[in-house]
Design an enzyme around this catalytic site. Structure first.
Site, PDB file in Angstrom:
ATOM      1  N   TYR A 283       1.131  -1.115   0.128  1.00  0.00           N
ATOM      2  CA  TYR A 283       0.066   0.171   0.253  1.00  0.00           C
ATOM      3  C   TYR A 283       1.411   1.023  -0.094  1.00  0.00           C
ATOM      4  CZ  TYR A 283      -4.100   2.324   1.847  1.00  0.00           C
ATOM      5  OH  TYR A 283      -5.118   3.886   1.908  1.00  0.00           O
TER       6      TYR A 283
ATOM      7  N   TYR B  80     -10.235  -6.189   7.884  1.00  0.00           N
ATOM      8  CA  TYR B  80      -8.929  -5.343   8.373  1.00  0.00           C
ATOM      9  C   TYR B  80      -9.187  -4.306   9.259  1.00  0.00           C
ATOM     10  CZ  TYR B  80      -4.707  -2.424   8.511  1.00  0.00           C
ATOM     11  OH  TYR B  80      -3.510  -2.301   8.909  1.00  0.00           O
ATOM     12  N   HIS B  81      -9.923  -3.579   8.672  1.00  0.00           N
ATOM     13  CA  HIS B  81     -10.575  -2.258   9.557  1.00  0.00           C
ATOM     14  C   HIS B  81     -11.199  -2.716  11.136  1.00  0.00           C
ATOM     15  CE1 HIS B  81      -9.505  -1.341   5.654  1.00  0.00           C
ATOM     16  NE2 HIS B  81      -9.235  -0.126   5.908  1.00  0.00           N
TER      17      HIS B  81
ATOM     18  N   LYS C 259     -11.552  14.782  17.248  1.00  0.00           N
ATOM     19  CA  LYS C 259     -10.386  14.569  16.274  1.00  0.00           C
ATOM     20  C   LYS C 259     -10.147  15.942  15.503  1.00  0.00           C
ATOM     21  CE  LYS C 259      -9.290  11.490  14.360  1.00  0.00           C
ATOM     22  NZ  LYS C 259      -7.778  10.844  14.166  1.00  0.00           N
TER      23      LYS C 259
ATOM     24  N   ASP D 194      -9.440  13.085   9.555  1.00  0.00           N
ATOM     25  CA  ASP D 194      -9.213  11.901  10.020  1.00  0.00           C
ATOM     26  C   ASP D 194     -10.028  11.420  10.135  1.00  0.00           C
ATOM     27  OD1 ASP D 194      -7.321   9.978  11.254  1.00  0.00           O
ATOM     28  OD2 ASP D 194      -6.873  11.661  12.007  1.00  0.00           O
TER      29      ASP D 194
ATOM     30  N   HIS E  71      -9.761   8.373  12.303  1.00  0.00           N
ATOM     31  CA  HIS E  71      -9.138   6.725  13.129  1.00  0.00           C
ATOM     32  C   HIS E  71      -9.657   7.322  14.606  1.00  0.00           C
ATOM     33  CE1 HIS E  71      -7.178   6.411   9.201  1.00  0.00           C
ATOM     34  NE2 HIS E  71      -6.764   5.248   9.289  1.00  0.00           N
TER      35      HIS E  71
END
Ligand code: MLC
Ligand code: 5AD
Length: 706
Positions: A64, A218-219, A572, A576, A578
């Site tokens: 990636y 994955y996430h 946040k 972003d 996350h």
């Protein structure tokens, strides 16, 4: 059912954390298992997607990659291929993910920071300049601004002389997990799902070698889910995609073999292998039960080693972690693999760390003999029974999701967020309490700090993007662009035409990614859900520890002084999304005695300042993982100093996340009091905040020294 807590689920599903309860497995553990008769390359694919597995073709080494401009990323792609990679994978920057052109005021700070900036088909042509798309397959991690970005890729390929019918690659196109964890959605779930199905439909008719989805677990893992929950959520989402495509009368045996999967591989060595084996079986059974043939039922998998499992402390340890995780992915039979760079927790990879990450795969592929054996764990008493256990656990999770109204309802009610968040809190509490070993983090610590990390100074990139957009707009016919964009808006309204085909026409006419997004936003405005966290769980898991109690008492002293809990605003900042870290911090600070408020995502510095000044907050905590901390946090600080009774010295401002040490001074000069990096335990954060707020404001001396 709606109130199920992780505590209850743990007793039902999870083995004793971090240690196996049973240490010896024998033939008796295999009794009743069908697994032993399964063959690789045949349904249900327990032992691998292909008969010959890596002896026929080793997994694709697909790193990636993306940062800065299209030209810079193109150079990195070519370098990666020349050094041994066998596929490409594009990391886009946050503005591109969210459909903002690089010239948009909301985008500027983040242009080119965590991925490549793409504004138009011309950028996309620069990204793949000199790369033969007939030979190399390209993965694109794109979900939010998927229509214009995929359209730009397809049109760029056509304009460079490739036939889209021959293109090989993958588009992530997994929007449900965006709403659950990854947070790069643009529109609400219903229109987003329509877009997703349009893409499957268009690609299955026009680009039959292109994988139209990479349905991601994955996430979930990165957000905190343990392996069987990761798998259950992935399959639950996949089933919705199948339902939607079948509701459109797409033929299962035409599109289904191009739905691919993507899992995270963490440090849970055996379970990660078992998870991939279990995944193939569960998917195969689902597809066959819907009438699919063996080809449709073959699950193909990409894996990425876990970013979350890596530490900022002693980052070279991460090379070892990544190697072990890569081995799980390979033993599990992955088709394609990304290995993380060791400096993951500090920044995006340098040339050196990217090369080491790639070499990790080359060494495993070429030096170890691992590729000579198909499913080397097949028949192992332990592995076969563990695989069955994960199948069972996953099925139980799927039932629980159904009992909570099915995946869409469970998403809307917040149940899915809650379950993942609660597992994240469990893990964090176990690390913070030193129950879960994390070398260099909660034991065997050292002061070693690496110096060489990649920094993206995006001023030149922004200027270049501005120039490219100006050049693009000069040479296009505005009339033609407006017509194409209007048609897109109308098609969104009517819901009857394939939006990818129409977006390709707008992109071909030189509309930008932002303009195409705006055309859709006219019908489907930006979605803006609230974010929540769970109270009490983290605190309960730390309740036996003296340090936790010591700091809790300090917070309580502040509370007594004010006759109410100290209020803290947590957010946040920027694009972003996350939010695992900030949700954990919010839960932890709340449990230790703060009145914590968590803001929605994607707020600008102006929004944050407004919210902060609206109420009687004693501190502001900002989580930043996007590399834009200096620009965005400084803006917040400047506005607070300009608008209110703050000076740099008494600003109660705290920052957490991926912050290179060399930026500390800049942030402190702006008024930031403490910086918390990954791995900081909650009581240290709370202690620092209390210490600062009690010395900053007019507290009695007694409080300032507690
Ligand atoms: C392979 N082939 C074989 C074989 N092995 N044939 C016979 N015998 C064998 N042993 C054939 C396949 O059938 C296929 O042909 C061709 O070789 C290529 O193999 P593949 O297995 O399809 O590999 P690949 O092309 O690499 O595709 C792997 C994939 C794909 C299906 C998993 O979807 C993929 O590459 N995904 C990558 C996703 C990704 O990189 N995501 C990054 C996310 S990062 P044919 O003709 O059948 O095609 C992220 C982070 C963030 O998301 O930002 O949050
Ligand atoms: N380059 C390389 N890897 C990246 N990641 C995210 N952005 C990039 C990039 N630009 C990886 C990290 C992260 C995961 C989501 O993807 O490993 O954990």
């Amino acid at each position: 059912m709606r109130t199920t807590t992780v505590g209850q689920i743990k007793s039902e599903f999870m083995k004793e954390q971090y240690r196996n309860q049973q240490s010896l497995f024998t033939q008796s553990d295999l009794s009743g298992l069908e697994n032993l008769d399964y063959k690789p390359g045949a349904a249900p694919y327990l032992r691998g997607a292909y008969e010959s597995m890596y002896t026929g073709k080793p997994w694709t080494i697909r790193q990636y990659t993306g940062f800065g401009s299209a030209e810079e990323t193109n150079r990195a792609f070519k370098k990666s291929l020349s050094e041994g990679a066998s596929g490409l994978s594009v990391a886009f920057d946050l503005p591109t993910h969210l459909g903002f052109d690089s010239t948009d005021s909301r985008a500027i700070a983040e242009v080119g920071k965590t991925g490549v900036a793409i504004d138009s088909v011309d950028d996309m042509k620069r990204l793949f300049e000199g790369i033969n798309l007939n030979d190399v397959s390209v993965s694109m991690t794109m979900n939010g601004a998927i229509l214009p970005v995929l359209a730009a890729f397809l049109v760029a390929a056509q304009e460079n002389g490739f036939n889209i019918g021959d293109l090989k690659g993958t588009i992530q196109n997994d929007i449900l997990k965006e709403f659950m964890v990854r947070n790069t959605w643009i529109h609400a779930p219903t229109p987003s799902l329509k877009i997703s199905t349009d893409i499957i439909e268009y690609l299955s008719h026009n680009a039959p070698s292109f994988n139209s989805q990479s349905i991601s677990g994955y996430h979930f893992q990165e957000a905190g889910a343990e392996p069987s929950l990761e798998l259950a959520l992935t399959l639950a989402n996949a089933k919705i995609y199948l339902d939607n495509a079948q509701a459109r009368n797409l033929d299962l045996n035409t599109f289904c073999h191009r739905l691919s999967f993507f899992f995270g591989v963490g440090m849970n060595f055996f379970d990660e292998i078992a998870k991939l084996r279990a995944a193939r079986v569960l998917w195969s059974n689902e597809v066959i039960q819907r009438g699919g043939n063996a080809k449709a039922a073959r699950m193909k998998i990409h894996c990425q080693t876990s970013g979350w499992s890596l530490a900022e402390q002693e980052p070279h340890n991460n090379l070892i972690r990544t190697t072990i995780e890569a081995m799980s992915a390979i033993f599990g039979g992955t088709q394609s693999l990304h290995t993380n760079a060791f400096d993951e927790a500090l920044s995006i990879p340098t040339e050196e760390s990217a090369r080491l990450a790639l070499n990790t795969q080359l060494i495993l592929q070429e030096e170890t003999g691992i590729t000579d054996i198909v499913d080397p764990w097949g028949g192992s008493y332990f592995m076969e029974s563990r695989t069955q256990q994960i199948i069972n656990q996953t099925q139980q999770w799927l039932t629980l999701i159904e009992n909570n109204g099915g995946v869409i309802k469970a998403l809307e009610s917040g149940w899915i967020h809650q379950i993942i968040h609660q597992q994240a809190l469990q893990t964090q509490a176990d690390i913070d309490a030193n129950r879960k070993p994390f070398i260099g983090v909660n034991r065997y610590q050292s002061d070693y700090k690496p110096t060489n990390i990649r920094k993206i100074d995006n001023k030149a990139i922004i200027q270049n993007q501005q120039k490219s957009i100006e050049a693009l707009k000069l040479k296009r016919s505005d009339k033609h662009v407006t017509l194409a964009l209007n048609e897109l808006t109308q098609a969104a309204q009517s819901g009857t035409r394939n939006l990818l085909a129409l977006t390709m026409e707008a992109i071909r006419a030189r509309a930008t990614i932002g303009e195409c997004t705006n055309a859709l936003l006219k019908v489907w405005p930006r979605y803006n859900p609230t974010v929540s966290f769970s109270a009490n769980q983290y605190g309960d898991l730390r309740s036996n520890e003296s340090e936790w109690h010591r700091v809790k008492k300090k917070v309580s002293a502040v509370r007594k002084h004010h006759s109410k809990k100290p209020k803290i605003l947590l957010c946040k900042l920027g694009l972003d999304g996350h939010d695992r870290g900030i949700k954990t911090v919010a839960a932890g600070l709340s449990d230790i005695g703060f009145d914590a408020t968590l803001t929605p995502l994607f707020l600008t510095p102006e929004d944050i300042v407004e919210l902060f000044l609206k109420d009687n907050y004693c501190a502001l905590g900002i989580s930043m993982l996007s590399g834009s901390h200096v620009e965005l946090v400084s803006k917040v600080a400047n506005k607070l100093v300009a608008n209110a009774s703050f000076t740099r010295d008494n600003l109660p401002l705290f920052v957490g996340g991926i912050i290179p040490h060399e930026d500390d001074q800049l942030l402190k000069d702006a008024g930031v009091k403490s910086i918390f990096r990954p791995g900081t335990v909650i009581e240290v954060i709370a202690d620092q905040i209390v210490m600062n707020i009690t010395t900053l404001t007019n507290y009695p001396k007694k409080l300032a020294i507690i």
